[in-house]
Design an enzyme around this catalytic site. Structure first.
Site: not given
Ligand SMILES: CCCCCCCCCCCCC/C=C/[C@@H](O)[C@H](COP(=O)(O)O)NC(C)=O
Ligand SMILES: Nc1ncnc2c1ncn2[C@@H]1O[C@H](COP(=O)(O)OP(=O)(O)O)[C@@H](O)[C@H]1O
Ligand SMILES: [Ca+2]
Length: 496
Positions: A109, A141-142, A145, A167-169, A212, A474
């Site tokens: 990603n 990815t472009e 999904n 990538g991320g979650d 992230s 997420g």
């Molecule tokens: C005021 C101080 C607050 C501190 C609170 C610390 C609690 C942190 C617990 C975070 C748990 C996150 C669980 C993960 C969720 C991910 O699936 C989702 C998506 O992550 P992605 O953006 O795809 O990497 N991220 C969030 C923040 O919802």
């Molecule tokens: N090429 C792309 N352009 C835009 N969005 C994308 C692309 N590839 C994946 N994604 C979407 O980006 C979102 C975030 O991706 P992720 O890898 O989890 O990063 P982050 O942790 O920053 O949220 C996901 O919902 C995924 O479906």
């Protein structure tokens, strides 16, 4: 575990390397210096003269805080034949390790996290895969999904030993959806039926953190470090993982492997999606904003407690891949079958029902540890036990909610507060106090945040809206009313 021990190195010291942690072996041309992967290695003059033949073994070195690094050790011999024999033997031993992948399908990603996915893969991961003789087919990815749909319909999965996402979650979630859906379709399983037993995927999913939050990577490997994850994939580390299926009115919505959060985490995600340009910092901004709005939501939570398990969410133990505790996560097939055949209705024996006003309803099927909260939302949750930890945070003062949040970042117990309760459950359902109409759902699906037109309990104020959304690994789910079942061992993750 099989060990090879070498007694002569260039410095005359002995060195023990487990075969299972060897990444590659290659012969060196000692005479003309050693050119290796573009780097020149200087051989000490004395030993080069005494031992004219040499080979280098690359292996996993455990560094600090769960980090793995690739290290090289060079062995010198007097005879060319002996040197070749060593190299050949090591290669044979490596080939015999069947759990290691040879062909991988990689999705990157380019927009995840700090938009460094491609660079991370090219600079840190690809050279290690090449070193370990893993062939890859890489797809950048472009669009969102893209990976999910490619996996679900087009990808020639027979050609690969596993799939890897960079990538991320959210990206990991795409892979899970693509693979799990394809497996169910190929086996004639209807995903829309909450009672249907899902068929486990045969391909493993690997994750190279470039997102992230990177909670899935952090909670399984112990750190979000691309090199560490690549090495886990190469040596074939495996970890089964729970998958929760989310339904609404007998219609399948999504799978979740980490967090399902309504209220605080749902609102935070909905707000943060509009600020993607901020990168990972969007969660801090939206988290703070959501904290200040302090909305609570009314509804009913029904759940089926997991009574036949080892441990509780309040245990001091931690479950992470590679830890001794992992054995707790291996349920017998028999229990698995029973779990999968449980039905979803509250009139069935054992269900509990709780009504109330909640600031947050979180279901953590793993610890959800991440750099922001190294112990996670539910520190003692197990990765693969067929349960999810249901955390209910009832309406309380802002000050108390802040205390609860801050405890995620300290050694203090975030559950030890009068307004917080936690249950280890097999299944749960949530029904908001007020029913969502189809038109409301349509509006939400089209991305518009909907506030209740009438704030029924508080006619004079514009405080809490009637519904939040669910944060599903997420991704936003527009439906407030959901039914969730936790499945054991549906996917294997590469750690590997
Ligand atoms: C005021 C101080 C607050 C501190 C609170 C610390 C609690 C942190 C617990 C975070 C748990 C996150 C669980 C993960 C969720 C991910 O699936 C989702 C998506 O992550 P992605 O953006 O795809 O990497 N991220 C969030 C923040 O919802
Ligand atoms: N090429 C792309 N352009 C835009 N969005 C994308 C692309 N590839 C994946 N994604 C979407 O980006 C979102 C975030 O991706 P992720 O890898 O989890 O990063 P982050 O942790 O920053 O949220 C996901 O919902 C995924 O479906
Ligand atoms: Ca679990």
């Amino acid at each position: 575990m099989s060990w090879l021990t070498f007694f002569i190195t260039s410095h005359g010291t002995s060195h023990g390397v487990s075969v299972s942690e060897i990444l590659a072996v290659r012969e060196l041309d000692v005479d003309c210096g050693t050119k290796d992967d573009g780097r020149w290695q200087k051989m000490p003059q004395k030993s080069t003269e005494a031992y004219p033949y040499a080979f280098t073994v690359s292996y996993v070195e455990r560094a600090w805080q769960h980090r793995w690094r690739c290290s090289d050790v060079t062995f010198h011999c007097l005879e060319g034949a002996l040197c070749q024999q060593w190299v050949q033997t090591i290669r044979e031993q490596l080939t015999a390790l069947t759990s290691r992948p040879k062909h991988l399908l990689v999705y990157i990603n380019p927009y995840g996290g700090k938009q460094q996915g491609e660079r991370i893969y090219e600079q840190k991961v690809a050279p290690l895969f090449t070193l370990a003789s893993i062939s890859t087919h890489v797809i950048v990815t472009e669009h969102a999904n893209h990976a999910r749909d490619h996996l679900r319909t087009e990808a020639e999965l027979k050609k690969y030993d596993g799939v890897v996402c960079v990538g991320g979650d959210g990206m990991f979630s795409e892979m899970v959806h693509g693979l799990v859906s394809r497996t169910q379709r190929d086996n004639g399983v209807d995903q829309n039926s909450p009672e249907e037993k899902l068929v486990p995927c045969t391909l493993r999913i690997g994750i190279i953190p470039a997102g992230s939050t990177d909670c899935i990577c952090y909670a399984t490997v112990g750190i979000n470090d691309p090199v560490t994850s690549a090495l886990h994939i190469i040596v074939g580390d495996a970890q089964p993982m729970d998958v929760c299926s989310v339904h609404h009115n007998n219609t399948f919505l999504r799978y979740s492997v980490s967090l399902l959060g309504y209220g605080f985490y749902g609102d935070m995600l909905a707000d943060s999606e509009r600020k993607r340009w901020m990168g990972p910092a969007r969660y801090d901004f939206s988290g703070f904003k959501t904290f200040l709005t302090h909305h609570y939501y009314e509804g009913t939570v029904s759940f089926l407690p997991a009574t036949d398990i080892l441990g509780t969410p309040r245990d001091k133990t931690r479950c992470r891949a590679g830890y001794v505790l992992l054995y707790k996560c291996n349920l017998s097939n028999n229990i698995h079958n029973q779990l999968c055949s449980l039905v979803l209705y509250p009139h069935v024996w054992g269900w509990r029902v709780i009504r109330g006003k909640f600031l947050a309803i979180n279901a953590a099927s793993m610890s959800c540890a991440c750099p922001r909260s190294p112990k996670g939302l539910s520190p003692a949750a197990h990765l693969a036990d067929g349960t999810t930890d249901l955390i209910l945070v009832r309406k309380c003062s802002r000050f108390n909610f802040l205390r609860h949040l801050l405890r995620h970042t300290s050694k203090y117990d975030q559950f030890d507060m009068t307004f917080v309760e936690v249950h280890r459950v097999r299944r749960f359902r949530f029904t908001p106090r007020y029913c969502q109409s189809d038109s409301e759902l349509d509006l939400r699906e089209n991305g518009k945040r909907l506030f209740s037109q009438i704030c029924r309990d508080h006619p004079a104020c514009s405080c809490s809206p009637a519904y939040s959304s669910w944060n599903c690994d997420g991704e936003i789910l527009p439906h407030a009313a959901i039914e969730v079942g936790c499945f054991y061992n549906l996917i294997g993750v590469h750690l590997w």
